[in-house]
Motif scaffolding. Sequence first.
Motif, PDB file in Angstrom:
ATOM      1  N   UNK A 206       0.858  -1.187   0.000  1.00 53.06           N
ATOM      2  CA  UNK A 206       0.000   0.000   0.000  1.00 53.06           C
ATOM      3  C   UNK A 206       0.891   1.233   0.000  1.00 53.06           C
ATOM      4  N   UNK A 207       0.639   2.141  -0.932  1.00 55.51           N
ATOM      5  CA  UNK A 207       1.438   3.349  -1.002  1.00 55.51           C
ATOM      6  C   UNK A 207       2.908   3.090  -1.200  1.00 55.51           C
ATOM      7  N   UNK A 208       3.233   2.001  -1.914  1.00 50.88           N
ATOM      8  CA  UNK A 208       4.619   1.666  -2.180  1.00 50.88           C
ATOM      9  C   UNK A 208       5.347   0.978  -1.046  1.00 50.88           C
ATOM     10  N   UNK A 209       4.642   0.669   0.040  1.00 55.89           N
ATOM     11  CA  UNK A 209       5.252   0.054   1.220  1.00 55.89           C
ATOM     12  C   UNK A 209       4.636  -1.324   1.453  1.00 55.89           C
ATOM     13  N   UNK A 210       5.467  -2.341   1.709  1.00 56.62           N
ATOM     14  CA  UNK A 210       4.956  -3.666   2.034  1.00 56.62           C
ATOM     15  C   UNK A 210       4.375  -3.634   3.448  1.00 56.62           C
ATOM     16  N   UNK A 211       3.066  -3.805   3.542  1.00 57.14           N
ATOM     17  CA  UNK A 211       2.384  -3.736   4.822  1.00 57.14           C
ATOM     18  C   UNK A 211       2.355  -5.072   5.549  1.00 57.14           C
ATOM     19  N   UNK A 212       2.372  -6.164   4.798  1.00 60.00           N
ATOM     20  CA  UNK A 212       2.310  -7.486   5.411  1.00 60.00           C
ATOM     21  C   UNK A 212       2.892  -8.496   4.443  1.00 60.00           C
TER      22      UNK A 212
END
Length: 296
Positions: A206-212
């Motif tokens: 999400x938003x270029x960031x790995x959240x999980x």
Amino acid sequence: MPQALNINHLAKSYGSVRALDDVTFSVAPGEIFGFVGSNGAGKSTTMRIVLGVLAADSGDVRLGDAPIDFDGRKRIGYMPEERGLYPKMKVGDQLAYLARLHGLSKSEAADATEKWTRRLGIHGRLGDQVNDLSLGNQQRVQLAAALVHDPDLLVLDEPFSGLDPVAVDVMSEVLTDKAAQGIPVIFSSHQLDLVERLCDRVGVISGGVMKALGTVDDLRARDGLRLEVRGPRSETRWADGLPGVTDVEYRDASAVLHIDHGTDDQQILTAAMAAGPVHRFATTAPSLTELFRELV
């Protein structure tokens, strides 16, 4: 021999927009990896960097321990979200041509075209132009183009988009078979029920960031379990303050309790029965769809 796909600390910006921020994960040989996120989350950008279509600002992509070079990319089967086919070219000619670009001989290309068009149910359309096909059959041709050269890695961007249920089953079977042969498979999809059913591991971006990142079971259990209790009236608020209960959602004649792992559910059952008759008492974990909503 197939090797793991290793994506290491990818960063990519477009002006002031940070498209990828330290994205890191791997896909092992024989593993099906589901890459999920909202539109614009960074999935396609990551895949295009793997293919060399885009260059990362920092970080790298490797097959095994080696950076992916031009020859390595010839061994990748790629299916873009936007169809990358020649619309006025005949299906059979197009697949054979793409196979030749990947290094197959003329006879090998013809055999591979025969094999995959039969497997994907489009052999009867070999002489048709791509733009005369339905969207679902165009999607099958696009998958055949990704498979026709017998790749060592599959990178598929929204492969199930526009497919009818029969075609989804065929596509699922193909991906499972390729993984069983030791091929790493990564695909993105908004159809989270398919991701949950097919994938060994999942990454949520999400938003270029790995959240999980993890197995479906691990992700579903990351925030504890849920306990559904039907019977006691909600106005009694019977579950408030019970040990191990982190949150309670009261609904008319039922309640959903968020509980820590290891919580004594019999103590909860005793409290519920003291508040009224209990008609249902069952623990569940959130679905991948529910988890996705919470993360994104």
